[in-house]
Design a protein around this motif. Structure first.
Motif, PDB file in Angstrom:
ATOM      1  N   MET A   1      -3.583 -25.923 -55.847  1.00  5.99           N
ATOM      2  CA  MET A   1      -4.693 -26.808 -56.107  1.00  5.99           C
ATOM      3  C   MET A   1      -5.798 -26.491 -55.093  1.00  5.99           C
ATOM      4  O   MET A   1      -5.548 -26.398 -53.900  1.00  5.99           O
ATOM      5  N   GLU A   2      -6.986 -26.306 -55.581  1.00  8.49           N
ATOM      6  CA  GLU A   2      -8.126 -26.007 -54.713  1.00  8.49           C
ATOM      7  C   GLU A   2      -8.950 -27.273 -54.505  1.00  8.49           C
ATOM      8  O   GLU A   2      -9.392 -27.901 -55.465  1.00  8.49           O
ATOM      9  N   LEU A   3      -9.127 -27.653 -53.237  1.00  3.35           N
ATOM     10  CA  LEU A   3      -9.903 -28.832 -52.887  1.00  3.35           C
ATOM     11  C   LEU A   3     -11.006 -28.438 -51.903  1.00  3.35           C
ATOM     12  O   LEU A   3     -11.001 -27.343 -51.357  1.00  3.35           O
ATOM     13  N   SER A   4     -11.911 -29.350 -51.656  1.00  2.00           N
ATOM     14  CA  SER A   4     -13.043 -29.096 -50.761  1.00  2.00           C
ATOM     15  C   SER A   4     -12.729 -29.521 -49.338  1.00  2.00           C
ATOM     16  O   SER A   4     -11.985 -30.477 -49.115  1.00  2.00           O
ATOM     17  N   ALA A   5     -13.321 -28.836 -48.385  1.00  2.00           N
ATOM     18  CA  ALA A   5     -13.234 -29.212 -46.980  1.00  2.00           C
ATOM     19  C   ALA A   5     -14.626 -29.118 -46.375  1.00  2.00           C
ATOM     20  O   ALA A   5     -15.305 -28.108 -46.527  1.00  2.00           O
ATOM     21  N   VAL A   6     -15.034 -30.176 -45.717  1.00  2.00           N
ATOM     22  CA  VAL A   6     -16.287 -30.190 -44.977  1.00  2.00           C
ATOM     23  C   VAL A   6     -15.907 -30.298 -43.511  1.00  2.00           C
ATOM     24  O   VAL A   6     -15.233 -31.241 -43.103  1.00  2.00           O
ATOM     25  N   ILE A   7     -16.297 -29.320 -42.716  1.00  2.00           N
ATOM     26  CA  ILE A   7     -15.979 -29.284 -41.293  1.00  2.00           C
ATOM     27  C   ILE A   7     -17.294 -29.346 -40.520  1.00  2.00           C
ATOM     28  O   ILE A   7     -18.179 -28.520 -40.741  1.00  2.00           O
ATOM     29  N   ILE A   8     -17.417 -30.337 -39.653  1.00  2.00           N
ATOM     30  CA  ILE A   8     -18.647 -30.482 -38.863  1.00  2.00           C
ATOM     31  C   ILE A   8     -18.293 -30.637 -37.380  1.00  2.00           C
ATOM     32  O   ILE A   8     -17.232 -31.176 -37.052  1.00  2.00           O
ATOM     33  N   PRO A   9     -19.157 -30.166 -36.496  1.00  2.00           N
ATOM     34  CA  PRO A   9     -18.913 -30.365 -35.064  1.00  2.00           C
ATOM     35  C   PRO A   9     -18.954 -31.856 -34.717  1.00  2.00           C
ATOM     36  O   PRO A   9     -19.820 -32.586 -35.207  1.00  2.00           O
ATOM     37  N   ALA A  10     -18.026 -32.289 -33.894  1.00  2.00           N
ATOM     38  CA  ALA A  10     -17.994 -33.683 -33.449  1.00  2.00           C
ATOM     39  C   ALA A  10     -18.866 -33.827 -32.202  1.00  2.00           C
ATOM     40  O   ALA A  10     -18.884 -32.935 -31.355  1.00  2.00           O
ATOM     41  N   PRO A  11     -19.599 -34.926 -32.073  1.00  2.00           N
ATOM     42  CA  PRO A  11     -20.473 -35.120 -30.910  1.00  2.00           C
ATOM     43  C   PRO A  11     -19.725 -35.037 -29.582  1.00  2.00           C
ATOM     44  O   PRO A  11     -20.259 -34.551 -28.595  1.00  2.00           O
ATOM     45  N   GLU A  12     -18.469 -35.485 -29.565  1.00  2.00           N
ATOM     46  CA  GLU A  12     -17.698 -35.491 -28.327  1.00  2.00           C
ATOM     47  C   GLU A  12     -16.952 -34.182 -28.088  1.00  2.00           C
ATOM     48  O   GLU A  12     -16.222 -34.044 -27.123  1.00  2.00           O
ATOM     49  N   GLY A  13     -17.137 -33.221 -28.979  1.00  2.00           N
ATOM     50  CA  GLY A  13     -16.452 -31.933 -28.887  1.00  2.00           C
ATOM     51  C   GLY A  13     -15.420 -31.809 -29.987  1.00  2.00           C
ATOM     52  O   GLY A  13     -14.981 -32.794 -30.562  1.00  2.00           O
ATOM     53  N   GLY A  14     -15.044 -30.604 -30.294  1.00  2.00           N
ATOM     54  CA  GLY A  14     -14.114 -30.366 -31.391  1.00  2.00           C
ATOM     55  C   GLY A  14     -14.811 -30.473 -32.733  1.00  2.00           C
ATOM     56  O   GLY A  14     -16.050 -30.386 -32.823  1.00  2.00           O
ATOM     57  N   TYR A  15     -14.013 -30.690 -33.781  1.00  2.00           N
ATOM     58  CA  TYR A  15     -14.541 -30.706 -35.145  1.00  2.00           C
ATOM     59  C   TYR A  15     -13.895 -31.827 -35.946  1.00  2.00           C
ATOM     60  O   TYR A  15     -12.763 -32.218 -35.685  1.00  2.00           O
ATOM     61  N   VAL A  16     -14.640 -32.319 -36.923  1.00  2.00           N
ATOM     62  CA  VAL A  16     -14.138 -33.316 -37.862  1.00  2.00           C
ATOM     63  C   VAL A  16     -14.018 -32.635 -39.220  1.00  2.00           C
ATOM     64  O   VAL A  16     -14.930 -31.914 -39.644  1.00  2.00           O
ATOM     65  N   GLY A  17     -12.893 -32.857 -39.886  1.00  2.00           N
ATOM     66  CA  GLY A  17     -12.673 -32.313 -41.226  1.00  2.00           C
ATOM     67  C   GLY A  17     -12.641 -33.449 -42.228  1.00  2.00           C
ATOM     68  O   GLY A  17     -12.049 -34.502 -41.975  1.00  2.00           O
ATOM     69  N   PHE A  18     -13.279 -33.256 -43.379  1.00  2.00           N
ATOM     70  CA  PHE A  18     -13.364 -34.278 -44.426  1.00  2.00           C
ATOM     71  C   PHE A  18     -13.090 -33.652 -45.773  1.00  2.00           C
ATOM     72  O   PHE A  18     -13.618 -32.586 -46.084  1.00  2.00           O
ATOM     73  N   ASN A  19     -12.246 -34.312 -46.574  1.00  2.00           N
ATOM     74  CA  ASN A  19     -11.989 -33.882 -47.947  1.00  2.00           C
ATOM     75  C   ASN A  19     -12.627 -34.904 -48.883  1.00  2.00           C
ATOM     76  O   ASN A  19     -12.156 -36.039 -48.972  1.00  2.00           O
ATOM     77  N   PRO A  20     -13.719 -34.550 -49.572  1.00  2.00           N
ATOM     78  CA  PRO A  20     -14.430 -35.504 -50.420  1.00  2.00           C
ATOM     79  C   PRO A  20     -13.622 -36.006 -51.615  1.00  2.00           C
ATOM     80  O   PRO A  20     -13.810 -37.134 -52.059  1.00  2.00           O
ATOM     81  N   GLU A  21     -12.715 -35.196 -52.144  1.00  2.00           N
ATOM     82  CA  GLU A  21     -11.956 -35.614 -53.323  1.00  2.00           C
ATOM     83  C   GLU A  21     -11.012 -36.780 -53.022  1.00  2.00           C
ATOM     84  O   GLU A  21     -10.794 -37.637 -53.875  1.00  2.00           O
ATOM     85  N   THR A  22     -10.446 -36.821 -51.817  1.00  2.00           N
ATOM     86  CA  THR A  22      -9.481 -37.867 -51.478  1.00  2.00           C
ATOM     87  C   THR A  22      -9.995 -38.824 -50.411  1.00  2.00           C
ATOM     88  O   THR A  22      -9.426 -39.892 -50.218  1.00  2.00           O
ATOM     89  N   GLY A  23     -11.023 -38.426 -49.685  1.00  2.00           N
ATOM     90  CA  GLY A  23     -11.534 -39.245 -48.599  1.00  2.00           C
ATOM     91  C   GLY A  23     -10.788 -39.057 -47.288  1.00  2.00           C
ATOM     92  O   GLY A  23     -11.078 -39.747 -46.310  1.00  2.00           O
ATOM     93  N   THR A  24      -9.823 -38.134 -47.244  1.00  2.00           N
ATOM     94  CA  THR A  24      -9.090 -37.912 -46.001  1.00  2.00           C
ATOM     95  C   THR A  24      -9.998 -37.280 -44.956  1.00  2.00           C
ATOM     96  O   THR A  24     -10.843 -36.444 -45.261  1.00  2.00           O
TER      97      THR A  24
END
Length: 68
Positions: A1-24
């Motif tokens: 199953m192919e799903l989307s991933a949005v990865i953005i830099p976190a203000p405090e360092g590191g990265y945040v990952g978001f899956n729009p299809e499930t909200g995880t």
């Protein structure tokens, strides 16, 4: 199953990952870690809340003017 991933830099360092299809949402110190954590969180979510998806994800972008 192919799903989307949005990865953005976190203000405090590191990265945040978001899956729009499930909200995880997850985080990680690197892009790879954030993506791995997102994969695991999404798999666990789908075990609890099975969902069917139609079509392939579409990722696009848009621009807005910057305000001074």
């Amino acid at each position: 199953m192919e799903l989307s991933a949005v990865i953005i830099p976190a203000p405090e360092g590191g990265y945040v990952g978001f899956n729009p299809e499930t909200g995880t949402t997850t985080q990680g110190e690197t892009v790879e870690e954030a993506l791995a954590n997102l994969r695991e969180a999404t798999e666990l979510y789908l075990e609890e809340f099975p969902t069917s998806f139609s079509g392939r994800p579409l990722l696009t972008s848009f621009e807005i003017p910057e305000h001074a």
